[in-house]
Write a protein that holds these residues in place. Sequence first.
Motif, PDB file in Angstrom:
ATOM      1  N   UNK A 147     -72.666  15.609  77.266  1.00  0.00           N
ATOM      2  CA  UNK A 147     -73.944  16.322  77.244  1.00  0.00           C
ATOM      3  C   UNK A 147     -73.893  17.434  76.203  1.00  0.00           C
ATOM      4  N   UNK A 148     -74.954  17.550  75.424  1.00  0.00           N
ATOM      5  CA  UNK A 148     -75.001  18.587  74.396  1.00  0.00           C
ATOM      6  C   UNK A 148     -75.669  19.839  74.940  1.00  0.00           C
ATOM      7  N   UNK A 149     -75.289  20.969  74.360  1.00  0.00           N
ATOM      8  CA  UNK A 149     -75.894  22.257  74.705  1.00  0.00           C
ATOM      9  C   UNK A 149     -76.193  22.999  73.406  1.00  0.00           C
ATOM     10  N   UNK A 150     -77.071  24.027  73.456  1.00  0.00           N
ATOM     11  CA  UNK A 150     -77.327  24.806  72.242  1.00  0.00           C
ATOM     12  C   UNK A 150     -76.063  25.525  71.773  1.00  0.00           C
ATOM     13  N   UNK A 151     -76.121  26.069  70.590  1.00  0.00           N
ATOM     14  CA  UNK A 151     -75.027  26.874  70.063  1.00  0.00           C
ATOM     15  C   UNK A 151     -75.103  28.287  70.609  1.00  0.00           C
ATOM     16  N   UNK A 152     -73.960  28.932  70.717  1.00  0.00           N
ATOM     17  CA  UNK A 152     -73.968  30.357  71.013  1.00  0.00           C
ATOM     18  C   UNK A 152     -74.564  31.098  69.824  1.00  0.00           C
ATOM     19  N   UNK A 153     -74.902  32.369  70.024  1.00  0.00           N
ATOM     20  CA  UNK A 153     -75.523  33.135  68.938  1.00  0.00           C
ATOM     21  C   UNK A 153     -74.590  33.231  67.722  1.00  0.00           C
ATOM     22  N   UNK A 154     -73.286  33.414  67.976  1.00  0.00           N
ATOM     23  CA  UNK A 154     -72.349  33.494  66.859  1.00  0.00           C
ATOM     24  C   UNK A 154     -72.239  32.174  66.117  1.00  0.00           C
ATOM     25  N   UNK A 155     -72.132  31.070  66.858  1.00  0.00           N
ATOM     26  CA  UNK A 155     -72.078  29.757  66.225  1.00  0.00           C
ATOM     27  C   UNK A 155     -73.344  29.482  65.420  1.00  0.00           C
ATOM     28  N   UNK A 156     -74.487  29.850  65.985  1.00  0.00           N
ATOM     29  CA  UNK A 156     -75.753  29.607  65.307  1.00  0.00           C
ATOM     30  C   UNK A 156     -75.841  30.392  64.003  1.00  0.00           C
ATOM     31  N   UNK A 157     -75.328  31.616  63.993  1.00  0.00           N
ATOM     32  CA  UNK A 157     -75.349  32.413  62.763  1.00  0.00           C
ATOM     33  C   UNK A 157     -74.541  31.730  61.662  1.00  0.00           C
ATOM     34  N   UNK A 158     -73.377  31.184  62.018  1.00  0.00           N
ATOM     35  CA  UNK A 158     -72.581  30.458  61.028  1.00  0.00           C
ATOM     36  C   UNK A 158     -73.330  29.211  60.564  1.00  0.00           C
ATOM     37  N   UNK A 159     -73.906  28.480  61.502  1.00  0.00           N
ATOM     38  CA  UNK A 159     -74.636  27.244  61.184  1.00  0.00           C
ATOM     39  C   UNK A 159     -75.730  27.527  60.163  1.00  0.00           C
ATOM     40  N   UNK A 160     -76.535  28.565  60.393  1.00  0.00           N
ATOM     41  CA  UNK A 160     -77.633  28.872  59.476  1.00  0.00           C
ATOM     42  C   UNK A 160     -77.128  29.398  58.137  1.00  0.00           C
ATOM     43  N   UNK A 161     -76.075  30.204  58.158  1.00  0.00           N
ATOM     44  CA  UNK A 161     -75.540  30.731  56.901  1.00  0.00           C
ATOM     45  C   UNK A 161     -75.011  29.611  56.015  1.00  0.00           C
ATOM     46  N   UNK A 162     -74.371  28.620  56.630  1.00  0.00           N
ATOM     47  CA  UNK A 162     -73.801  27.533  55.850  1.00  0.00           C
ATOM     48  C   UNK A 162     -74.858  26.568  55.350  1.00  0.00           C
ATOM     49  N   UNK A 163     -75.959  26.454  56.059  1.00  0.00           N
ATOM     50  CA  UNK A 163     -77.006  25.525  55.639  1.00  0.00           C
ATOM     51  C   UNK A 163     -77.584  25.860  54.270  1.00  0.00           C
ATOM     52  N   UNK A 164     -77.556  27.119  53.890  1.00  0.00           N
ATOM     53  CA  UNK A 164     -78.123  27.513  52.597  1.00  0.00           C
ATOM     54  C   UNK A 164     -77.067  27.565  51.500  1.00  0.00           C
ATOM     55  N   UNK A 165     -75.836  27.185  51.835  1.00  0.00           N
ATOM     56  CA  UNK A 165     -74.753  27.204  50.853  1.00  0.00           C
ATOM     57  C   UNK A 165     -74.518  25.780  50.344  1.00  0.00           C
ATOM     58  N   UNK A 166     -74.301  25.609  49.047  1.00  0.00           N
ATOM     59  CA  UNK A 166     -73.999  24.271  48.533  1.00  0.00           C
ATOM     60  C   UNK A 166     -72.802  23.656  49.261  1.00  0.00           C
ATOM     61  N   UNK A 167     -72.885  22.364  49.556  1.00  0.00           N
ATOM     62  CA  UNK A 167     -71.828  21.709  50.315  1.00  0.00           C
ATOM     63  C   UNK A 167     -70.466  21.836  49.648  1.00  0.00           C
ATOM     64  N   UNK A 168     -70.444  21.806  48.319  1.00  0.00           N
ATOM     65  CA  UNK A 168     -69.157  21.856  47.634  1.00  0.00           C
ATOM     66  C   UNK A 168     -68.539  23.256  47.650  1.00  0.00           C
ATOM     67  N   UNK A 169     -69.264  24.247  48.237  1.00  0.00           N
ATOM     68  CA  UNK A 169     -68.707  25.600  48.338  1.00  0.00           C
ATOM     69  C   UNK A 169     -68.269  25.943  49.762  1.00  0.00           C
ATOM     70  N   UNK A 170     -68.506  25.031  50.691  1.00  0.00           N
ATOM     71  CA  UNK A 170     -68.185  25.342  52.085  1.00  0.00           C
ATOM     72  C   UNK A 170     -66.717  25.708  52.280  1.00  0.00           C
ATOM     73  N   UNK A 171     -65.826  25.001  51.590  1.00  0.00           N
ATOM     74  CA  UNK A 171     -64.393  25.233  51.805  1.00  0.00           C
ATOM     75  C   UNK A 171     -63.971  26.646  51.420  1.00  0.00           C
ATOM     76  N   UNK A 172     -64.783  27.326  50.596  1.00  0.00           N
ATOM     77  CA  UNK A 172     -64.462  28.702  50.215  1.00  0.00           C
ATOM     78  C   UNK A 172     -64.533  29.647  51.411  1.00  0.00           C
ATOM     79  N   UNK A 173     -65.268  29.255  52.440  1.00  0.00           N
ATOM     80  CA  UNK A 173     -65.445  30.126  53.603  1.00  0.00           C
ATOM     81  C   UNK A 173     -64.441  29.819  54.720  1.00  0.00           C
TER      82      UNK A 173
END
Length: 445
Positions: free
Chosen positions: A1-27
Amino acid sequence: MSVPLSFGQLSVFRAMQVMPLDRWSETYLTNVIPLPSGCTAGDVTAALEGLAQRHESLRTSFFDTPHGPRQTVSTVGRVELRSVDLPGCAVDEVWTLSRDWCRPRFDWEAGSCWRAVIVTDHGTPAFLTYVGDHIVSDGWGLHRLAAEVRAMLGAGSEADHESLAEAPVRPRDLAVDQRSDLWQPRRMTTGRYWEGLLRDLPSDVFPWPVPAPDDAGRIGAVLRSGRGRWALGRAAHRIGASPHSVLLALYAVAARQVLGVDDLALTLQSGNRRELPWRNVVSSMNQYAPLPLVGAPVTGEFAVMARWMHQASRTAYSHGMYDVDVARDLVERERGVELTFDCFFNYLARDIRPQDDGAGQPGDLAAAVVERVHPNRQVGPRLDMMVRGGAALEVTVRVDPTLLPGEQLDRLMLWIDDELWALATSEQSSLDAVAQRCVEVQAQR
């Protein structure tokens, strides 16, 4: 069963969505753990498997849906482990190589957004390197994982074994709790706080304007100062503010000078680990807490500025746990723009305490050393400061070189050390003089 993300997880999720995929490993976050003598690859594998079973963030998948991001926890943890032989390797060499092991990018939907590498010396396990996506854990959780591995391998301290003996709390329980009726008063309080920011702050102060395409990259420098550690504690006592607030006030002065404006909004990294049981969860808890400088002193005594920052930062941190999607929608509705942040400040030197005159001045104060570094992350905030403690004060600044070229960055780092010493040893120090010296060091050729 799936559940929403915690507030901290959600902040990371949204921050990464606007970053180019090839730059994710930098974080991605890395850690290097020296292995005890006699440890085998089988011992390490068993420890990592046990770790994955203890902490569900190590076996969680993250995915987007029409109803928002969700997470699913697998019952079985998958350990991505390989071995590399580096005869005669030293820990510094392993730390450097750990950045190479951040690639390839993790697949959130596949789960197991972490990997490990056993570094052997002529076949004998010497180090364990952990690489993890920030959505799995923040830096605090990373240290807890290392503590538990040491304890499992029989090399841990008493505190390490206490961490291992403690039953882990689950991020998905936090996610459910944060959206429960019990949390509704807190969500409403935080909502009013954000409404106040948008009501009271000029639109050119908050939120930060969406940056133009960023091709400049980032440069960085690290200040290490034994005398700076002593001076920060001594200055905090004399001023009547926390060491955090003294350094934050200096950062505010520097940010004003680098950006050329008095009114701006800093971004505090709020760790959000003030309350049980969530204080000890292995997950991403960090969120961005805006701290506007509108109304902050621009003249007068520096001590007044530091005490103002102390109160302002307490307010910002107290509202640092929030649903970023609610905040984004509010900003879009009220201002018609995206929610963006800049001028980051991350204070981790909690071992530095205020010191009175009775503590005395140490006789072996190491001189300040500034080292130019190449930041792993070449995108993101244009100005970013991280502060660590230890035997010496360590201040790392990452900056867009179009704002602050390398030589000016080096001088800024030494300015921080000199100002801390002046605040610790001088009877009075005006904010005007501190700011003027910042301008002067930037103008030097």
